[in-house]
Design an enzyme around this catalytic site. Structure first.
Site, short mmCIF file in Angstrom:
data_model
loop_
_atom_site.label_atom_id
_atom_site.label_comp_id
_atom_site.label_asym_id
_atom_site.label_seq_id
_atom_site.Cartn_x
_atom_site.Cartn_y
_atom_site.Cartn_z
N PHE A 197 101.29 11.87 -38.04
CA PHE A 197 102.04 13.32 -38.38
C PHE A 197 100.49 13.65 -39.39
O PHE A 197 99.91 13.19 -39.85
CB PHE A 197 103.05 13.14 -39.58
CG PHE A 197 103.08 14.29 -40.25
CD1 PHE A 197 104.01 15.07 -39.72
CD2 PHE A 197 102.93 14.74 -41.42
CE1 PHE A 197 103.79 16.77 -39.93
CE2 PHE A 197 102.77 16.23 -41.95
CZ PHE A 197 104.01 17.72 -41.24
N ASP A 252 92.32 10.80 -40.92
CA ASP A 252 93.51 11.87 -41.81
C ASP A 252 94.12 10.98 -42.82
O ASP A 252 95.06 10.91 -43.15
CB ASP A 252 95.33 11.99 -41.12
CG ASP A 252 95.83 12.86 -41.90
OD1 ASP A 252 95.82 13.56 -42.88
OD2 ASP A 252 96.67 13.95 -40.55
N LYS A 293 96.92 16.36 -50.83
CA LYS A 293 98.40 15.88 -51.17
C LYS A 293 97.56 16.14 -52.86
O LYS A 293 97.55 16.65 -53.52
CB LYS A 293 98.98 14.31 -50.84
CG LYS A 293 99.74 15.25 -49.57
CD LYS A 293 101.25 14.65 -49.71
CE LYS A 293 101.65 15.40 -48.56
NZ LYS A 293 101.41 15.36 -46.87
C1 LIG Z 1 101.55 15.89 -45.36
C2 LIG Z 1 100.23 15.87 -44.52
C3 LIG Z 1 100.11 16.68 -43.91
C4 LIG Z 1 100.04 18.13 -44.00
O1 LIG Z 1 100.19 18.51 -45.32
P1 LIG Z 1 100.55 20.27 -45.70
O2 LIG Z 1 99.26 20.03 -47.29
O3 LIG Z 1 101.72 19.65 -46.00
O4 LIG Z 1 99.80 20.63 -44.82
C5 LIG Z 1 98.83 15.83 -42.93
N1 LIG Z 1 98.86 14.64 -42.87
C6 LIG Z 1 99.58 14.04 -43.17
C7 LIG Z 1 98.96 12.85 -43.60
C8 LIG Z 1 100.30 14.33 -44.48
O5 LIG Z 1 101.00 13.44 -45.38
#
Ligand SMILES: *Cc1c(COP(=O)(O)O)cnc(C)c1O
Length: 404
Positions: A145, A230, A259
């Site tokens: 994701f 990521d 986050k």
């Molecule tokens: C939440 C998340 C995203 C997206 O972040 P947003 O701030 O919602 O755009 C991308 N990668 C990972 C691993 C995530 O947990």
């Protein structure tokens, strides 16, 4: 004439005016403190959703609140056309954790990932002797994701996320997590980068093994590929080290974070290694809101508290103890629980069936948790959660499983 004030509930207003792109439970949250939140009926919850791993210090940590209040009264936004001291400070602190390199600030996880995807394209162009459009393939992991923007969504091979939005951005391929060969087999002259989450958050808390990350690093070195990570969910202390990749002893070429970084204030960041940072030049990328004095003050307060309160060590030691407690659920409820996995304060409990009813029952009993893929619900307490709070969550889970 005085306007007539009609009191309408948040539920009614959501029904009438908010886009229906989320299925939300019927509670409205109004106040928080530490690991607790309260709804508009006065009911208290232990909040192990933490705004999806965002509230690293819990709700309204006094040090964070004071820093944000002070900054809000001083200078909030100037754009990236000018310097501000907080952005400079925060970049230095993040480089201190990641290693020699540079930082670009943005506003969300998806936007941070866009920065990495654009970095891969620039690297590919350089690799192809300056020719554009020859080398742009990025190999990602199945079940990944990476966000809801076009780049992030194209790197997210999940039907529920891509459906209805095609055609996607070209150039993404997918390997099996922890299967190095399935990545290596797809590397060719058109490949620019490998892009993975060290721990997948949205599809069931699946960690890359150390051997896999070491293997990817080596694969990238041998083929002149960038290793991009990521860490939007697993970064900023959530797994007990500032970045999750530290535990594998590797150094990537680029890292996306967001986050937990702002402790509730929207902020994203991309760290790029020294060797690759110059691929971006003035005018090649940007954002209006990224790295405002206010957002950076919030993030600096998060780093201060992580360091002053020793939260990385706390997350490591308490996380380990807590996970072994949670793993006992599989023997206590063999028909219902498959197991528990994760690292630090990023834990997934896998059930034998869809966790939706259990998540609802936990909420009834005063524990807020997010779901995840693969019959998993997640536990994402604030990094400040105490042993007593972790144990209270385990007790609630046990009680709900015993009668479900
Ligand atoms: C939440 C998340 C995203 C997206 O972040 P947003 O701030 O919602 O755009 C991308 N990668 C990972 C691993 C995530 O947990």
């Amino acid at each position: 004439m005085e306007p007539t004030i009609v009191r309408t509930s948040a539920a009614e207003l959501y029904d009438a005016y908010v886009l229906k792109n989320y299925g939300r439970p019927a509670i409205t949250l109004v106040r928080g403190r530490g690991a607790q939140v309260w709804d508009d009926q006065g009911k208290a919850y232990l909040d192990f959703t933490s705004g999806i791993a965002v509230n690293a210090l819990g709700h309204c940590h006094p040090y964070w609140v004071a820093a944000v209040q002070r900054q809000a009264g001083e200078l909030i936004h100037v754009s990236n056309l000018f310097r501000n001291p907080n952005q400079a400070d925060l970049a230095r602190r993040l480089v201190g954790y990641a290693g020699p390199g540079r930082v670009f600030f943005c506003n969300s996880g998806a936007e941070a990932n866009e920065g990495l995807i654009k970095l891969a394209r620039l690297h590919g162009q350089k690799k192809a002797g300056g020719e554009e459009g020859k080398c742009f393939k990025i190999i990602c992991a199945k079940n990944a994701f990476h966000g809801r923007t076009y780049g992030g969504m194209s790197a997210t091979p999940q039907e529920k996320i891509q459906k209805g939005f095609r055609p996607l951005v070209p150039g993404f391929a997918f390997g099996e997590l922890n299967d190095l060969k399935s990545f290596a087999d797809q590397v060719d002259d058109t490949t620019a980068a490998i892009f993975v989450e060290p721990i997948q958050g949205e599809s069931g808390v699946n960690a890359c093994t150390t051997e896999f990350l070491l293997g990817l690093r080596d694969l990238c070195n041998r083929n002149n590929l960038l290793l991009l990570l990521d860490e939007v969910q697993c970064g900023v202390g959530r797994t007990g080290t500032f970045y999750a990749f530290e535990q594998a002893g590797i150094r990537p070429d680029g890292v996306a974070m967001a986050k937990g970084l702002g402790g509730g204030m929207p902020i994203g960041a991309v760290w790029i290694s020294e060797q690759s940072a110059d691929l971006f030049h003035p005018g090649s990328h940007g954002t209006t809101f990224g790295g405002t004095p206010l957002a950076c003050a919030a993030a600096l307060a998060v780093l201060d508290v992580i360091e002053k309160e020793g939260l990385l060590g706390h997350v490591r030691s308490e996380g380990e103890r807590w996970l072994s407690e949670l793993q006992k659920l599989a023997t206590q409820f063999p028909g219902k629980v498959v197991g528990a996995r994760g690292r630090g304060f990023m834990v997934g409990v896998q059930l034998t069936s869809d966790p939706t009813p259990v998540v609802a029952a936990l909420r009834e009993e005063g524990l807020l948790v997010p779901g995840s893929g693969g019959n998993v619900f997640r536990l994402l307490p604030p990094l400040t959660a105490t042993r007593a709070e972790l144990d209270r969550a385990t007790d609630i889970i046990r009680a709900v499983l015993a009668r479900s």
